[in-house]
Structure formats: structure tokens, C-alpha cells
Design a protein around this motif. Structure first.
Motif, PDB file in Angstrom:
ATOM      1  N   MET A 142       0.765  -1.489   0.298  1.00  0.00           N
ATOM      2  CA  MET A 142       0.153   0.054  -0.057  1.00  0.00           C
ATOM      3  C   MET A 142       0.988   1.214  -0.040  1.00  0.00           C
ATOM      4  O   MET A 142       0.345   2.734  -0.560  1.00  0.00           O
ATOM      5  CB  MET A 142      -0.608   0.133   0.926  1.00  0.00           C
ATOM      6  N   ALA A 159      -0.261   3.319  -3.692  1.00  0.00           N
ATOM      7  CA  ALA A 159      -0.793   4.349  -3.408  1.00  0.00           C
ATOM      8  C   ALA A 159      -0.407   5.559  -4.240  1.00  0.00           C
ATOM      9  O   ALA A 159      -0.846   6.196  -5.425  1.00  0.00           O
ATOM     10  CB  ALA A 159      -0.586   4.652  -1.858  1.00  0.00           C
ATOM     11  N   ALA A 199      -4.147  -0.372  -3.493  1.00  0.00           N
ATOM     12  CA  ALA A 199      -4.000   0.754  -3.245  1.00  0.00           C
ATOM     13  C   ALA A 199      -4.651   1.367  -4.269  1.00  0.00           C
ATOM     14  O   ALA A 199      -5.140   2.421  -4.504  1.00  0.00           O
ATOM     15  CB  ALA A 199      -2.136   0.549  -2.918  1.00  0.00           C
ATOM     16  N   TRP A 249      -8.554   2.020  -4.315  1.00  0.00           N
ATOM     17  CA  TRP A 249      -8.196   3.075  -3.063  1.00  0.00           C
ATOM     18  C   TRP A 249      -8.192   4.458  -3.962  1.00  0.00           C
ATOM     19  O   TRP A 249      -9.041   5.258  -3.776  1.00  0.00           O
ATOM     20  CB  TRP A 249      -7.595   3.260  -2.176  1.00  0.00           C
ATOM     21  N   ALA A 250      -7.298   4.707  -4.644  1.00  0.00           N
ATOM     22  CA  ALA A 250      -6.977   6.022  -5.338  1.00  0.00           C
ATOM     23  C   ALA A 250      -7.900   6.415  -6.436  1.00  0.00           C
ATOM     24  O   ALA A 250      -7.735   7.568  -6.584  1.00  0.00           O
ATOM     25  CB  ALA A 250      -5.232   6.351  -5.620  1.00  0.00           C
ATOM     26  N   ASN A 301      -5.886  12.731   8.481  1.00  0.00           N
ATOM     27  CA  ASN A 301      -6.132  13.085   7.103  1.00  0.00           C
ATOM     28  C   ASN A 301      -6.621  14.644   6.764  1.00  0.00           C
ATOM     29  O   ASN A 301      -5.836  15.247   5.522  1.00  0.00           O
ATOM     30  CB  ASN A 301      -7.994  11.665   6.329  1.00  0.00           C
ATOM     31  N   THR A 304      -1.436  10.339   2.195  1.00  0.00           N
ATOM     32  CA  THR A 304      -2.267  10.283   2.922  1.00  0.00           C
ATOM     33  C   THR A 304      -1.894   8.482   3.365  1.00  0.00           C
ATOM     34  O   THR A 304      -1.540   7.949   4.182  1.00  0.00           O
ATOM     35  CB  THR A 304      -3.525  10.796   3.102  1.00  0.00           C
ATOM     36  N   THR A 305      -2.628   7.566   2.501  1.00  0.00           N
ATOM     37  CA  THR A 305      -2.750   6.213   2.846  1.00  0.00           C
ATOM     38  C   THR A 305      -1.257   5.527   3.016  1.00  0.00           C
ATOM     39  O   THR A 305      -1.748   4.833   3.642  1.00  0.00           O
ATOM     40  CB  THR A 305      -2.956   5.710   0.940  1.00  0.00           C
ATOM     41  N   ASN A 357      -0.173   3.517   6.039  1.00  0.00           N
ATOM     42  CA  ASN A 357       0.285   2.117   5.647  1.00  0.00           C
ATOM     43  C   ASN A 357       1.462   2.076   6.015  1.00  0.00           C
ATOM     44  O   ASN A 357       2.099   0.571   6.566  1.00  0.00           O
ATOM     45  CB  ASN A 357       0.034   1.541   4.003  1.00  0.00           C
ATOM     46  N   ARG A 414     -11.154   9.670   6.937  1.00  0.00           N
ATOM     47  CA  ARG A 414     -10.026   8.472   6.467  1.00  0.00           C
ATOM     48  C   ARG A 414      -9.827   7.221   7.548  1.00  0.00           C
ATOM     49  O   ARG A 414      -9.985   7.969   8.612  1.00  0.00           O
ATOM     50  CB  ARG A 414      -8.902   9.149   6.419  1.00  0.00           C
ATOM     51  N   ALA A 469      -6.077   2.159   4.991  1.00  0.00           N
ATOM     52  CA  ALA A 469      -6.912   3.062   3.496  1.00  0.00           C
ATOM     53  C   ALA A 469      -5.632   3.489   2.783  1.00  0.00           C
ATOM     54  O   ALA A 469      -4.560   4.489   2.439  1.00  0.00           O
ATOM     55  CB  ALA A 469      -8.055   3.666   3.958  1.00  0.00           C
TER      56      ALA A 469
END
Length: 429
Positions: free
Chosen positions: A51, A55, A106, A109-110, A311, A329-330, A334, A425, A429
Motif C-alpha cells: 500500500m 498508493a 492501493a 482506493w486512489a 487525514n 495519506t494512504t 500504511n 479516513r 487505507a
């Protein structure tokens, strides 16, 4: 709210379940693969490393690709990763499957966040993101305990098969319900966005997020053996207690998301302090069954109460870089999910016992508090309020506006007038 947004939420449910379910499966995986508990715990770190790398890498790599096609490819790769994990003949193959699954997770999510925002009007962006985040919260409440239940009664591989099935259902939904989304008319200027990494407040935000998340997951990753070997609970209780952690997470996210906008540093300081106290209490009272059960709930609440503020802080200091803010942030969360389990495993290997993972986690959160204090002092000395408003204004101006079905998709992590990312958040994630 378009049905497609709920399909994305369903997909996130599968992603989140896979990411966190190993917390309840470490003992059977260790036994089956003939490895130690700390070695099995590295599978959690493997997912988190994927991740961290995936990300920002995939946020940039997929900017010019069709969104719907990208989502289909990523959820397919993720599902195949679960099948590979279920069939893994060796620990090394299982480890590799976790890394591949994490990269796909990852990327999904983005891109998924950008698609969800693009399918709704500006005044419904927060609600759309809440649906996606809700998938992660439900994964903690239902998916993770269900994975532990399946692992207890049908073997740990059954949990991977279950997530594979959920991924297949999500794939059907993405194929049939996600519409064509046009790419942005104005491409992000990557060189300009990379300039955010020259800001020391951005690096402080990364450090705070990684330490706060890592401290909690240093202990949470080894909660199952702590419950059974130290507290003396039957393994059948593990799924229920993991569900209690998830319930605390759901409540914490709801409260933190409402308070963080007005009292960001207050939430950071109080939430991380609470996590530190709860971790210390877990180490001290690990042999008390009642205390351990209560602290599992409280740790979920404090960790996820802090998450929206973590977040929001990143988007406040890096909001002028819409492509990389969300990915950073992700990656930061992680990074914590990687370092926490690693530190916990190191403590166990040193024969300090499972309860000592909570002490190690508390040490990480104390460092996070120190970083928050430094960040707050810098913000006050820099005139933080005006600076934050200027950055937010620049970010909003860089996104542009669109209407109707042809609205442009903002880059992953982009924020606007009703930016969802500065409200909710979750860790990992």
C-alpha cells in the motif's frame, strides 16, 4: 446517490477485509506454514508495504488511463491475489500474494475515490466518500470477525476464498454499474505537486500519521494470540472481540469526523493520548479477560477517532497537490501499518511476550504526540490559519469545475468545496 457509489463501497469492503483479517488468522497460518507468529505477522506488513509503494505509484501511473477500465483491472488483480493466497503452497508464495493484492488495493482506493466524487454533484462529495469509507468500517465490524470465524472452523484458507468471492461480486458490479468517466481536461502538473515534499509540515504530517497508526497496529496485529495465550480466552472469542474493535472504529470515525474540522489539533492530541493510555493499560492488564475485551473496543474507538484529523491535516498542508495528497495519506497510514507489526514481531522474538507489543505501541504513540506538538508550534509561528486557507484556495482553484455527466474526474486525492478527504479516513487505507 448513484448505485455505482455503493458498488465502490462493496469493493472497499472486500479490500478492507483482506487487509485486516490476518489479525485473527495468525496462529493457524503460523501452524500451517510452519513459521513463527512474528513471521506470520510480517504478512500484515507485506500488505502495508504494498500500500505504501502502490498508493503514490499507481496514483501517478493511472492518471491518463480510463477510470472504469482501471478499476476493472485492479479489482480483478486483487481477486486473483486472494485466490493465490488461498492456494499458496508455501509461506513465500503467500507473502508474494499479499504484496500483489496490496498494490491493487492501493490503486483501487486512489482511482475509486476520484470516480465516486466524479459521479455526484459537488454538494454530495462527502456523502459519496462516506459510502466508500463505510465499506472499510463494515469490514472491521463484520468482515474481519467473519474471517476469524471461518479460519477457526474451516481453516484460514477459507477466509481468503471468501474475500475472493466478495471481489468477484464487486467485479461484476464494477463492470455493469460503473459508467464511463471522462478524464480531466487539464492534466495535473506532477513537477509542481512534488514541490509539497519540500514543506517540513508535510513530513511532520507523514510522521504523525505513521506513528499514530503504527502504535495501535503494533498491538492489534497480535491481538489474537494475546487474547488466547495471555488472557486465556477460548479462540472462539477472537472473532467477537475483533468485531468489538471494529464497532469502536465505526463509532470513533463518526465522532472524529464531526469534530475534527473545528478542533483538528484538539482531536489529534486527545485521540493519540487516549490510544497511548489504552495501550499502556492493555500491557498492564493483559491477563484480565474483562480488561482486554474493554480495551479492544476503546483502542478501535481512539484510533479511528483520530483518523479523520490525521487525514485532514495532510490535506491542509498538501492540499495544493491534489494528485499526491490522498496518495501520501494512504502511504503514511500504511507506513505505520508496516512498522507497527514489524516492531511487535521484534518484541515477541526478543521473548518479551505478546503483552509487550502494547508497550512498544505506546512508545510509538508518545513519539506521535511529540511530533504533533512540534507541528502545532510551527503552525503558530508561521501564521497557520492564513497559510491553510491559502493552500486550500490553491487546491480548489487547481481542480476546476464541471457539471452534468461530463464532469471531469479530479485526480486521486483531490479536494474541493465539499472535500470528503478532510473529513473521513481510516488507518491502512
Amino acid at each position: 446517490m448513484p448505485l455505482a457509489v455503493y458498488i465502490l463501497g462493496l469493493s472497499v469492503f472486500a479490500l478492507g477485509t483482506s487487509e485486516f483479517m490476518l489479525s485473527g488468522l495468525l496462529p493457524p497460518i503460523a501452524d500451517d506454514m510452519n513459521v513463527s507468529i512474528p513471521q506470520a505477522g510480517l504478512l500484515i506488513s507485506a500488505f502495508a508495504i504494498g500500500m505504501v509503494v502502490g498508493a503514490p505509484l499507481l496514483a501517478v501511473a493511472t492518471l491518463r488511463l480510463p477510470r472504469r477500465t482501471t478499476l476493472i483491472a485492479l479489482i480483478s488483480v486483487f481477486g486473483l491475489g486472494q485466490v493465490a493466497g488461498a492456494l499458496a503452497p508455501t509461506y513465500e508464495v503467500l507473502f508474494a500474494s499479499r504484496v500483489v493484492s496490496a498494490l491493487a488495493c492501493a490503486g483501487f482506493w486512489a482511482v475509486g475515490a476520484a470516480v465516486a466524487i466524479a459521479m455526484v454533484p459537488v454538494n454530495q462529495r462527502a456523502r459519496a466518500m462516506a459510502v466508500m469509507i463505510g465499506g472499510l468500517s463494515i469490514a472491521n465490524v463484520l468482515g474481519v470477525p467473519m474471517g476469524a470465524f471461518l479460519g477457526e472452523h474451516l481453516g484460514w484458507r477459507s477466509a481468503f476464498w471468501a474475500v475472493g468471492v466478495a471481489s468477484a461480486v464487486a467485479l461484476v458490479g464494477v463492470v455493469t454499474r460503473i459508467p464511463y468517466i471522462p478524464l480531466p481536461e487539464k492534466k495535473p502538473q506532477l513537477r509542481q505537486e512534488l514541490a509539497i515534499y519540500r514543506d517540513r509540515q508535510v513530513w511532520l504530517a507523514i510522521v504523525i500519521t505513521a506513528l499514530a497508526a503504527g502504535g495501535v497496529f503494533c498491538a492489534f496485529s497480535y491481538l489474537a494470540p494475546l487474547l488466547t495465550d495471555v488472557a486465556g480466552l477460548d479462540s472462539g472469542w477472537v472473532p467477537w472481540i475483533l468485531g468489538l474493535f471494529g464497532l469502536g472504529a465505526l463509532i470513533g470515525t463518526t465522532i472524529g469526523g464531526r469534530v475534527a474540522d473545528a478542533h483538528l489539533f484538539g482531536v489529534l492530541l486527545s485521540g493519540i493520548t487516549a490510544s497511548t493510555v489504552f495501550l499502556a493499560a492493555l500491557a498492564l492488564f493483559a491477563s484480565s479477560q474483562v480488561a482486554v475485551v474493554a480495551l479492544a473496543f476503546l483502542l478501535g474507538l481512539s484510533a479511528f477517532f483520530t483518523a479523520p484529523a490525521l487525514n485532514a491535516r495532510m490535506f491542509n498542508v498538501a492540499g495544493a497537490a491534489p494528485t499526491l495528497a490522498g496518495a501520501t495519506t494512504t502511504a503514511a497510514f500504511n507506513l505505520g501499518n508496516t512498522s507497527g507489526p514489524w516492531l511487535g514481531g521484534t518484541v515477541i522474538d526478543a521473548d518479551f511476550g505478546f503483552a509487550a507489543t502494547a508497550w512498544a505501541g505506546a512508545a510509538m504513540t508518545v513519539l506521535a504526540l511529540a511530533a504533533v506538538a512540534v507541528s502545532l508550534r510551527l503552525q503558530r509561528s508561521e501564521g497557520g490559519v492564513s497559510r491553510t486557507r491559502l493552500i486550500a484556495k490553491s487546491a480548489a482553484a487547481g481542480i476546476g469545475s464541471a457539471s452534468g455527466t461530463d464532469r471531469a474526474v479530479p485526480a486521486p486525492g483531490a479536494t474541493g468545496p465539499a472535500a470528503p478527504a478532510d473529513r473521513v479516513r481510516s488507518p491502512g487505507a
